[in-house]
Design a protein around this motif. Structure first.
Motif, PDB file in Angstrom:
ATOM      1  N   PRO A 126       0.895  -1.224   0.075  1.00 26.04           N
ATOM      2  CA  PRO A 126       0.040  -0.051   0.001  1.00 26.04           C
ATOM      3  C   PRO A 126       0.957   1.281  -0.028  1.00 26.04           C
ATOM      4  CG  PRO A 126       0.343  -0.733   2.263  1.00 26.04           C
ATOM      5  CD  PRO A 126       1.280  -1.631   1.073  1.00 26.04           C
ATOM      6  N   SER A 127       0.303   2.312   0.179  1.00 29.66           N
ATOM      7  CA  SER A 127       1.185   3.617   0.097  1.00 29.66           C
ATOM      8  C   SER A 127       1.651   3.682   1.568  1.00 29.66           C
ATOM      9  CB  SER A 127       0.105   4.922  -0.108  1.00 29.66           C
ATOM     10  OG  SER A 127      -1.100   4.643   0.614  1.00 29.66           O
ATOM     11  N   ALA A 128       2.935   4.361   1.533  1.00 29.04           N
ATOM     12  CA  ALA A 128       3.623   4.260   2.904  1.00 29.04           C
ATOM     13  C   ALA A 128       3.181   5.297   3.562  1.00 29.04           C
ATOM     14  CB  ALA A 128       5.191   4.327   2.522  1.00 29.04           C
ATOM     15  N   ASN A 129       2.020   5.509   4.207  1.00 30.97           N
ATOM     16  CA  ASN A 129       1.519   6.347   5.034  1.00 30.97           C
ATOM     17  C   ASN A 129       0.723   5.636   5.856  1.00 30.97           C
ATOM     18  OD1 ASN A 129      -0.093   6.470   2.323  1.00 30.97           O
ATOM     19  ND2 ASN A 129      -1.721   6.588   4.022  1.00 30.97           N
ATOM     20  N   LEU A 130       0.408   6.367   7.160  1.00 35.80           N
ATOM     21  CA  LEU A 130      -0.712   5.985   8.059  1.00 35.80           C
ATOM     22  C   LEU A 130      -1.942   5.600   7.410  1.00 35.80           C
ATOM     23  CD1 LEU A 130       0.465   7.614  11.459  1.00 35.80           C
ATOM     24  CD2 LEU A 130       0.753   5.173  10.651  1.00 35.80           C
TER      25      LEU A 130
ATOM     26  N   LEU B 270      -2.145  11.270   4.153  1.00 34.84           N
ATOM     27  CA  LEU B 270      -1.626  11.668   2.702  1.00 34.84           C
ATOM     28  C   LEU B 270      -0.661  10.688   2.403  1.00 34.84           C
ATOM     29  CD1 LEU B 270      -0.940  15.330   3.450  1.00 34.84           C
ATOM     30  CD2 LEU B 270      -2.869  14.527   2.196  1.00 34.84           C
ATOM     31  N   SER B 271      -0.696  10.276   1.149  1.00 36.69           N
ATOM     32  CA  SER B 271       0.531   9.432   0.622  1.00 36.69           C
ATOM     33  C   SER B 271       1.921  10.014   0.395  1.00 36.69           C
ATOM     34  CB  SER B 271       0.074   8.922  -0.969  1.00 36.69           C
ATOM     35  OG  SER B 271      -1.095   8.193  -0.689  1.00 36.69           O
ATOM     36  N   PRO B 272       2.818   9.373   0.751  1.00 36.85           N
ATOM     37  CA  PRO B 272       4.287  10.157   0.486  1.00 36.85           C
ATOM     38  C   PRO B 272       4.537   9.871  -0.954  1.00 36.85           C
ATOM     39  CG  PRO B 272       4.799   8.064   1.472  1.00 36.85           C
ATOM     40  CD  PRO B 272       2.945   8.197   1.389  1.00 36.85           C
TER      41      PRO B 272
HETATM   42 MG    MG Z   1      -3.276   4.506   0.296  1.00 39.08          MG
END
Ligand code: MG
Ligand code: TXA
Length: 319
Positions: free
Chosen positions: A137-141, A145-147
């Motif tokens: 997945p995107s590396a955010n909580l 917001l996605s990094p």
């Molecule tokens: Mg995501």
């Protein structure tokens, strides 16, 4: 040091970490991914833990060549093959019936799996060297917001992983388009591949109705991609705004005067929608760090990637 330059040697070290069940943050052309061996349930479990992601939200499995699709999916419709031929490697995710080899935790118990072949050379090399598909997945909580650069990866995320591969700024900046292909072709999440481009290949598609109660893709949850600071979408920056507050503006193109705004971020000085998409998450990260009371975000034109940007702004607004 966990932060590594994306040299071939370091990619091989990161691939070994993936094979052993560890976690690696790596660049893709859309956003940074938080990756683990997609076929190892324990490794995939760590992704959910680190992101604080609910277990009902399935992951995208990243592969490094089209033919690998046959290893993890079955009954692949001809239209899905056409879409893969056209858009892979690239920011398109196909949701297809899964084979048993894909663990339930990866797909949140669904009988389908989301698959994508990214175009970023570091991502491709990492998957190839790991010799396993990578769930990421995107590396955010969860919900944040996605990094799109390593600077925007939060401490609680990078502290919990084994390696972060630095690939600089993500070129596209908006997540992949998620498409479910069965009898009908349904866009579950608007993203970096424009719907019109998909329709050129497979004809008219359905776009999941935002008002429908049934959540087909948990990424459709109405609140998502949110900064911590409250955000409101406005039609134009000349509307009446509250005074006495620290206000930020996310502007689409060049602004002549800062006016009442304390901080202004410009997505694209010339009003180019692709440049705006590439800067979208990094601009929001900067505004979110600026200790503002509220962020106003100007609507962007609904052309090309403008649909995907507006989708994320609307979700950021409904926190
Ligand atoms: Mg995501
Ligand atoms: O660009 C991207 O897609 C990035 C990079 C890292 O590849 N990844 C990404 O992953 O955005 P994530 O987990 O943040 O979003 C995946 C979306 C979620 O909305 C999820 O609900 C949906 O894909 N999804 C995954 N598997 C699915 C399935 N089997 N059926 C329906 N939706 C699915």
């Amino acid at each position: 040091m966990k932060f590594l330059a994306s040299t071939v040697k370091n990619i091989k070290i990161a691939a070994a970490v993936i094979r052993k069940g560890g976690l690696v943050i790596f660049p893709t052309e859309t956003v940074y991914g938080l990756g683990a061996n997609a076929l190892n349930p324990l490794a995939v479990g760590k992704i959910f833990e680190v992101k604080k992601r609910p277990y009902f939200d399935p992951l995208i499995v990243h592969i490094h060549n089209i033919s690998y699709l046959e290893n993890i999916c079955q009954n692949i419709p001809a239209s899905a093959k056409k879409l893969a031929q056209k858009f892979w490697p690239g920011p398109l995710t196909l949701v297809l019936p899964k084979k048993d080899i894909v663990p339930d935790i990866t797909t949140a118990g669904l009988k389908t799996v989301a698959v994508r072949m990214p175009s970023h050379p570091v991502a491709l090399r990492l998957i190839k060297e790991a010799c396993v598909p990578i769930a990421a997945p995107s590396a955010n909580l969860f919900g944040y917001l996605s990094p799109t650069s390593i600077q925007d990866i939060k401490e609680e995320i990078y502290n919990a992983v084994d390696i972060i591969l630095d690939g600089g700024k993500c070129e596209v900046g908006i997540e992949s388009t998620v498409v479910k292909v069965e009898k009908d072709i349904v866009i579950l999440r608007p993203g970096a591949v424009e719907i019109e481009e998909i329709e050129k290949i497979v004809g008219k598609v359905k776009v999941v109705n935002k008002k429908s109660k049934q959540i087909e893709s948990p990424g459709q949850l109405s609140s998502h991609y949110s900064p911590t600071t409250p955000l409101k979408v406005i039609k134009n920056k000349n509307c009446i705004l509250p005074s006495g507050k620290k206000i930020g503006l996310l502007a689409f193109k060049k602004v002549e005067k800062k006016g009442i705004f304390d901080v202004v971020e410009i997505l694209s000085p010339t009003g180019d929608i692709y440049e705006a998409a590439a800067n979208f998450f990094s601009s929001l990260h900067r505004l979110d760090k600026a200790k503002l009371d509220i962020i106003y975000a100007e609507e962007v034109p609904k052309v090309g990637l403008g649909h995907a940007i507006m989708d994320r702004l609307r979700k950021a607004e409904r926190k």
